[in-house]
Every structure is written in structure tokens, then in C-alpha cells.
Design a protein around this motif. Structure first.
Motif, PDB file in Angstrom:
ATOM      1  N   ALA A  63       0.837  -1.204   0.000  1.00 25.77           N
ATOM      2  CA  ALA A  63       0.000   0.000   0.000  1.00 25.77           C
ATOM      3  C   ALA A  63       0.874   1.258   0.000  1.00 25.77           C
ATOM      4  O   ALA A  63       0.592   2.222  -0.724  1.00 25.77           O
ATOM      5  CB  ALA A  63      -0.938  -0.001   1.202  1.00 25.77           C
ATOM      6  N   ALA A  64       1.946   1.245   0.793  1.00 26.44           N
ATOM      7  CA  ALA A  64       2.859   2.396   0.839  1.00 26.44           C
ATOM      8  C   ALA A  64       3.532   2.600  -0.516  1.00 26.44           C
ATOM      9  O   ALA A  64       3.653   3.728  -0.995  1.00 26.44           O
ATOM     10  CB  ALA A  64       3.908   2.189   1.924  1.00 26.44           C
ATOM     11  N   ARG A  65       3.955   1.499  -1.146  1.00 27.10           N
ATOM     12  CA  ARG A  65       4.580   1.597  -2.471  1.00 27.10           C
ATOM     13  C   ARG A  65       3.623   2.221  -3.475  1.00 27.10           C
ATOM     14  O   ARG A  65       4.003   3.105  -4.246  1.00 27.10           O
ATOM     15  CB  ARG A  65       5.013   0.216  -2.944  1.00 27.10           C
ATOM     16  CG  ARG A  65       5.687   0.250  -4.316  1.00 27.10           C
ATOM     17  CD  ARG A  65       5.737  -1.077  -4.975  1.00 27.10           C
ATOM     18  NE  ARG A  65       4.360  -1.536  -5.205  1.00 27.10           N
ATOM     19  CZ  ARG A  65       4.051  -2.727  -5.677  1.00 27.10           C
ATOM     20  NH1 ARG A  65       4.997  -3.591  -5.928  1.00 27.10           N
ATOM     21  NH2 ARG A  65       2.793  -3.066  -5.869  1.00 27.10           N
ATOM     22  N   ASN A  66       2.376   1.775  -3.460  1.00 30.00           N
ATOM     23  CA  ASN A  66       1.392   2.315  -4.393  1.00 30.00           C
ATOM     24  C   ASN A  66       1.147   3.804  -4.150  1.00 30.00           C
ATOM     25  O   ASN A  66       1.016   4.576  -5.100  1.00 30.00           O
ATOM     26  CB  ASN A  66       0.090   1.526  -4.295  1.00 30.00           C
ATOM     27  CG  ASN A  66       0.233   0.108  -4.794  1.00 30.00           C
ATOM     28  OD1 ASN A  66       1.182  -0.215  -5.514  1.00 30.00           O
ATOM     29  ND2 ASN A  66      -0.673  -0.761  -4.398  1.00 30.00           N
ATOM     30  N   GLN A  67       1.084   4.200  -2.879  1.00 26.03           N
ATOM     31  CA  GLN A  67       0.898   5.616  -2.550  1.00 26.03           C
ATOM     32  C   GLN A  67       2.088   6.446  -3.012  1.00 26.03           C
ATOM     33  O   GLN A  67       1.916   7.545  -3.539  1.00 26.03           O
ATOM     34  CB  GLN A  67       0.710   5.801  -1.039  1.00 26.03           C
ATOM     35  CG  GLN A  67      -0.634   5.348  -0.540  1.00 26.03           C
ATOM     36  CD  GLN A  67      -1.738   6.305  -0.943  1.00 26.03           C
ATOM     37  OE1 GLN A  67      -1.980   6.555  -2.112  1.00 26.03           O
ATOM     38  NE2 GLN A  67      -2.420   6.835   0.035  1.00 26.03           N
ATOM     39  N   MET A  68       3.289   5.932  -2.811  1.00 24.44           N
ATOM     40  CA  MET A  68       4.495   6.666  -3.209  1.00 24.44           C
ATOM     41  C   MET A  68       4.563   6.803  -4.733  1.00 24.44           C
ATOM     42  O   MET A  68       4.926   7.854  -5.248  1.00 24.44           O
ATOM     43  CB  MET A  68       5.751   5.964  -2.695  1.00 24.44           C
ATOM     44  CG  MET A  68       5.810   5.898  -1.188  1.00 24.44           C
ATOM     45  SD  MET A  68       5.931   7.523  -0.477  1.00 24.44           S
ATOM     46  CE  MET A  68       7.648   7.587  -0.163  1.00 24.44           C
ATOM     47  N   ARG A  69       4.189   5.744  -5.462  1.00 22.21           N
ATOM     48  CA  ARG A  69       4.175   5.821  -6.921  1.00 22.21           C
ATOM     49  C   ARG A  69       3.157   6.854  -7.398  1.00 22.21           C
ATOM     50  O   ARG A  69       3.430   7.626  -8.306  1.00 22.21           O
ATOM     51  CB  ARG A  69       3.858   4.461  -7.521  1.00 22.21           C
ATOM     52  CG  ARG A  69       5.024   3.518  -7.512  1.00 22.21           C
ATOM     53  CD  ARG A  69       4.672   2.223  -8.192  1.00 22.21           C
ATOM     54  NE  ARG A  69       5.828   1.332  -8.216  1.00 22.21           N
ATOM     55  CZ  ARG A  69       5.776   0.080  -8.596  1.00 22.21           C
ATOM     56  NH1 ARG A  69       4.632  -0.448  -9.000  1.00 22.21           N
ATOM     57  NH2 ARG A  69       6.856  -0.662  -8.584  1.00 22.21           N
ATOM     58  N   ALA A  70       1.969   6.832  -6.780  1.00 23.93           N
ATOM     59  CA  ALA A  70       0.932   7.795  -7.170  1.00 23.93           C
ATOM     60  C   ALA A  70       1.389   9.217  -6.884  1.00 23.93           C
ATOM     61  O   ALA A  70       1.165  10.126  -7.686  1.00 23.93           O
ATOM     62  CB  ALA A  70      -0.370   7.488  -6.442  1.00 23.93           C
ATOM     63  N   ALA A  71       2.047   9.421  -5.756  1.00 24.75           N
ATOM     64  CA  ALA A  71       2.542  10.757  -5.412  1.00 24.75           C
ATOM     65  C   ALA A  71       3.619  11.202  -6.398  1.00 24.75           C
ATOM     66  O   ALA A  71       3.640  12.359  -6.828  1.00 24.75           O
ATOM     67  CB  ALA A  71       3.092  10.764  -3.984  1.00 24.75           C
ATOM     68  N   ALA A  72       4.509  10.295  -6.775  1.00 20.91           N
ATOM     69  CA  ALA A  72       5.564  10.639  -7.730  1.00 20.91           C
ATOM     70  C   ALA A  72       4.965  10.972  -9.095  1.00 20.91           C
ATOM     71  O   ALA A  72       5.381  11.938  -9.745  1.00 20.91           O
ATOM     72  CB  ALA A  72       6.557   9.487  -7.860  1.00 20.91           C
TER      73      ALA A  72
END
Length: 100
Positions: A63-72
Motif C-alpha cells: 500500500a505504501a509503495r502504491n501511494q508513493m508511486r501515485a505521489a511521484a
């Protein structure tokens, strides 16, 4: 110098709060373990709890990885949009040095 002492005292208070937080988590984990031992064999309870914690860690990690990708991706899109606003049309990519 008094400000430095106050800052040091504040740091000690934050460290104490952190230690208390860790002890609270440890106590909560022990409570969950004792509860699991009441319904599972004593040898299996720690293994089941470890698997549950590991599964939660993996899920939170994804979930954190997906959030970080979306933010990037959002940051890149915003930068590209801002670049288009700032850059004159004549210097847009593909138009360098070509006057029409």
C-alpha cells in the motif's frame, strides 16, 4: 543557554514518550499473544502471530509503495504542467531552432 537547556529537556521528554510508546506496544503484543495461547496450542500461538504480523507488514508495504508511486506520478504531472505554462511555445520540445 536557557533555550538550549529547554530544548534538551524537551528532547528528553520526547525520548521518554517514545520509550513509553514502545513499552505500550510490547504490552499490547503480549496481551494478544496470551489471548492467542488461550485458543491455540502454546507452541503455535507465536507462529500464528508472526505470520499475521508479517502479512500485515507486506500488505502495508505494498500500500505504501502504491501511494508513493501515485505521489511521484502526480508530482511529475504537476511539474510538466508548470513547465508548459512557463516555457514559451517557441521553445517547446521539437521546436528548437526551427522558425516558421
Amino acid at each position: 543557554m536557557a533555550g538550549v537547556r529547554r530544548f534538551g529537556a524537551g528532547g528528553l521528554l520526547v525520548a521518554g514518550a517514545g520509550v513509553c510508546g514502545i513499552l505500550a506496544l510490547w504490552a499490547a503484543q503480549e496481551t494478544v499473544l496470551r489471548g492467542a495461547e488461550s485458543v491455540l496450542p502454546r507452541a503455535s500461538a507465536p507462529a500464528v502471530l508472526t505470520c499475521a504480523y508479517a502479512s500485515a507488514a507486506v500488505g502495508l508495504g505494498f500500500a505504501a509503495r502504491n501511494q508513493m508511486r501515485a505521489a511521484a506520478e502526480a508530482a511529475v504531472a504537476a511539474l510538466e504542467e508548470e513547465d508548459q505554462k512557463v516555457r514559451p511555445a517557441s521553445t517547446a520540445p521539437g521546436h528548437e531552432g526551427h522558425e516558421s
